[in-house]
Design a protein around this motif. Structure first.
Motif, short mmCIF file in Angstrom:
data_model
loop_
_atom_site.label_atom_id
_atom_site.label_comp_id
_atom_site.label_asym_id
_atom_site.label_seq_id
_atom_site.Cartn_x
_atom_site.Cartn_y
_atom_site.Cartn_z
N TYR A 104 -51.18 -10.46 -23.32
CA TYR A 104 -51.44 -10.34 -24.75
C TYR A 104 -50.37 -11.12 -25.51
O TYR A 104 -49.17 -10.96 -25.24
CB TYR A 104 -51.43 -8.87 -25.17
N LEU A 105 -50.80 -11.97 -26.41
CA LEU A 105 -49.88 -12.84 -27.15
C LEU A 105 -49.70 -12.33 -28.57
O LEU A 105 -50.67 -11.98 -29.25
CB LEU A 105 -50.42 -14.27 -27.18
N HIS A 106 -48.45 -12.36 -29.04
CA HIS A 106 -48.12 -11.80 -30.36
C HIS A 106 -47.07 -12.67 -31.03
O HIS A 106 -46.02 -12.95 -30.45
CB HIS A 106 -47.58 -10.38 -30.19
N PRO A 107 -47.31 -13.12 -32.27
CA PRO A 107 -46.28 -13.91 -32.96
C PRO A 107 -45.05 -13.04 -33.29
O PRO A 107 -45.20 -11.95 -33.84
CB PRO A 107 -46.96 -14.36 -34.27
N LEU A 108 -43.88 -13.51 -32.92
CA LEU A 108 -42.64 -12.85 -33.32
C LEU A 108 -42.09 -13.62 -34.52
O LEU A 108 -40.99 -14.17 -34.51
CB LEU A 108 -41.62 -12.83 -32.18
N MET A 109 -42.90 -13.68 -35.55
CA MET A 109 -42.57 -14.38 -36.78
C MET A 109 -43.00 -13.51 -37.95
O MET A 109 -43.85 -12.63 -37.79
CB MET A 109 -43.27 -15.74 -36.84
N SER A 110 -42.42 -13.75 -39.10
CA SER A 110 -42.74 -12.89 -40.24
C SER A 110 -44.21 -12.93 -40.58
O SER A 110 -44.79 -11.93 -41.01
CB SER A 110 -41.90 -13.28 -41.46
N ILE A 111 -44.84 -14.08 -40.37
CA ILE A 111 -46.28 -14.22 -40.64
C ILE A 111 -46.97 -14.93 -39.48
O ILE A 111 -46.32 -15.60 -38.66
CB ILE A 111 -46.54 -14.99 -41.96
N ASN A 112 -48.28 -14.75 -39.40
CA ASN A 112 -49.06 -15.47 -38.41
C ASN A 112 -49.61 -16.72 -39.09
O ASN A 112 -50.69 -16.70 -39.68
CB ASN A 112 -50.20 -14.59 -37.89
N GLY A 113 -48.83 -17.79 -39.02
CA GLY A 113 -49.19 -19.03 -39.70
C GLY A 113 -49.55 -20.12 -38.73
O GLY A 113 -50.24 -19.89 -37.73
N ASP A 114 -49.06 -21.31 -38.99
CA ASP A 114 -49.43 -22.48 -38.20
C ASP A 114 -49.04 -22.33 -36.73
O ASP A 114 -49.83 -22.63 -35.84
CB ASP A 114 -48.78 -23.73 -38.81
N HIS A 115 -47.83 -21.84 -36.48
CA HIS A 115 -47.40 -21.68 -35.08
C HIS A 115 -48.25 -20.65 -34.35
O HIS A 115 -48.61 -20.84 -33.19
CB HIS A 115 -45.92 -21.29 -35.03
N GLY A 116 -48.53 -19.56 -35.04
CA GLY A 116 -49.33 -18.52 -34.40
C GLY A 116 -50.76 -18.96 -34.13
O GLY A 116 -51.31 -18.72 -33.05
N HIS A 117 -51.36 -19.63 -35.11
CA HIS A 117 -52.74 -20.07 -34.95
C HIS A 117 -52.89 -21.22 -33.96
O HIS A 117 -53.91 -21.31 -33.26
CB HIS A 117 -53.32 -20.50 -36.31
N ASN A 118 -51.89 -22.10 -33.91
CA ASN A 118 -52.02 -23.30 -33.09
C ASN A 118 -51.17 -23.28 -31.82
O ASN A 118 -51.69 -23.32 -30.71
CB ASN A 118 -51.68 -24.54 -33.92
N ASP A 119 -49.84 -23.20 -31.96
CA ASP A 119 -48.97 -23.22 -30.78
C ASP A 119 -49.22 -22.04 -29.85
O ASP A 119 -49.12 -22.18 -28.63
CB ASP A 119 -47.49 -23.23 -31.20
N MET A 120 -49.53 -20.89 -30.43
CA MET A 120 -49.74 -19.71 -29.60
C MET A 120 -51.21 -19.55 -29.20
O MET A 120 -51.53 -19.45 -28.01
CB MET A 120 -49.28 -18.46 -30.34
N ALA A 121 -52.10 -19.53 -30.18
CA ALA A 121 -53.49 -19.13 -29.91
C ALA A 121 -54.49 -20.27 -30.04
O ALA A 121 -55.70 -20.04 -29.94
CB ALA A 121 -53.88 -18.01 -30.86
N GLY A 122 -54.02 -21.49 -30.23
CA GLY A 122 -54.94 -22.62 -30.42
C GLY A 122 -55.58 -23.09 -29.13
O GLY A 122 -55.33 -22.56 -28.05
N ASP A 123 -56.40 -24.10 -29.27
CA ASP A 123 -57.11 -24.67 -28.11
C ASP A 123 -56.47 -25.96 -27.63
O ASP A 123 -57.09 -26.72 -26.87
CB ASP A 123 -58.58 -24.92 -28.47
N ASP A 124 -55.23 -26.22 -28.06
CA ASP A 124 -54.56 -27.47 -27.71
C ASP A 124 -54.33 -27.61 -26.21
O ASP A 124 -53.93 -26.65 -25.53
CB ASP A 124 -53.22 -27.57 -28.42
#
Length: 375
Positions: free
Chosen positions: A270-290
């Motif tokens: 299970y992946l979870h952003p350790l950032m104040s908001i779920n922004g670009d890094h969360g949507h792309n670096d963590m959960a994106g299709d890259d």
């Protein structure tokens, strides 16, 4: 004759270049005045108390992040009813992209210096200003927050009332993981309370931002390691990695999972952003299709991705989801195992920031003021 011609051409070039520079400076000055006027108007229209709290976030261009910020402002208004609450972005890129409407409808955010200057204007002049950093670690961005306050306290632009600056009470609320002995175990305990059921069987991997070594101000990257250690006191299935911290990329997180013998094809990650908001890094670096270039998205394997690791050990242009979920990784990681929530969306974690604000209010004032005109 040629010398005269070349001289005239050179003279024209200098005139044109000077005109361009002058125009750029005029435009920059005009924008600065426009932004300051907008913020000052906002503050004057919304001033209800004699004390203010300025929340400083890095920023974002995602609606989910804006909702998190709006929720945070609302929570602060409820928690601190005797203070006026305002929000600022420290990232010029995020400010400009938000104004341009990237991903969402256009919205104006402004840098902390405009808000602080507005607080000092005649007709406002708060007696107490609390600046609360919404950063996770006391790193590079937190340093910028401190510098904004110092510039304000010392009238860097020379356009504020020196007598007011000598009397205003300035206070600073620290980042989420400021203190290794107090904040780290407290945040770990609160995160475990939220995810212990998941971590009892499967893995919960938190993705922080981190700073490259050359920008690791205050050596703050160590907080990620300390948080992982604190979380693993509750369950060995917690891990903390980053986007930018050396030796703590997703590949290194995987190695730690492998060393613990957790990749047995039965566990989900299970992946979870350790950032104040779920922004670009969360949507792309963590959960994106890259995926890296030339990698076949329908048939790639984990071994293929591992072979693409750079000299720092990171597999670039590959999201955490695709890396941990690759065939042969020993884990299951899909869209269904993404927990798309920034830390400000978790009330019990947000409360830690709010406690830091209360601590700042209860504590001593900052001693940043130095008169430019000593007697």
């Amino acid at each position: 004759m040629k010398k005269i011609k070349f001289f005239l051409m050179a003279l024209v070039a200098v005139v044109i270049a000077t005109s361009i520079v002058a125009c750029n400076k005029d435009e920059e000055s005009s924008n600065w005045v426009k932004y300051q006027d907008a913020v000052t108007k906002n503050v004057k229209a919304n001033k209800q108390h004699n004390k203010a709290i300025l929340l400083v976030a890095f920023g974002s261009t995602w609606q989910q992040a804006y909702d998190a910020f709006d929720g945070t402002v609302a929570a602060y208004k409820q928690k601190f009813p005797n203070y006026d609450i305002f929000l600022s972005f420290s990232s010029a890129i995020c400010i400009n992209r938000a104004a341009a409407g990237e991903n969402v409808d256009p919205r104006n955010f402004y840098a902390p210096n405009f808000w602080l200057n507005a607080f000092a204007q005649e007709g406002v002049r708060y007696s107490e200003i609390v600046v609360q950093s919404l950063q996770v670690i006391p790193g590079e961005e937190y340093t910028r927050v401190i510098n904004y306050i110092k510039d304000f306290a010392n009238n860097a632009n020379g356009d504020l009332d020196d007598d007011y600056l000598s009397k205003v009470v300035l206070k600073l609320g620290v980042p989420l993981l400021q203190d290794a002995e107090k904040d780290v175990p407290e945040v770990a305990q609160r995160l475990d309370a939220l995810y212990k059921t998941t971590a009892a069987k499967d893995i919960v991997a938190f993705m922080g931002h981190g700073n490259p070594d050359e920008y690791d101000t205050y050596k703050a990257n160590v907080r990620y390691t300390e948080l992982e250690e604190a979380l693993q006191l509750f369950s060995p299935n917690y891990f903390v990695g980053t986007v930018d911290m050396m030796e703590n990329f997703k590949t290194h997180v995987y190695d730690r999972m492998d060393e613990a013998g957790l990749n047995d094809d039965t566990r989900k990650v299970y992946l979870h952003p350790l950032m104040s908001i779920n922004g670009d890094h969360g949507h792309n670096d963590m959960a994106g299709d890259d995926l890296p270039e030339d990698v076949n998205k329908n048939s790639y394997t984990f071994l293929q991705l591992q072979a693409l690791a750079n000299e720092e050990g990171e597999v670039e242009d590959c999201s955490w989801k695709n890396y941990f979920g690759a065939n042969g990784s020993g884990f299951v990681c899909t869209d269904e195992t993404v927990i798309p929530k920034g830390l400000l969306e978790l009330p019990t974690i947000r409360e830690v920031w709010m406690n830091h604000t209360q601590d700042a209010i209860n504590g001593e004032a900052l001693e940043y003021y130095h008169s430019k005109n000593p007697e």
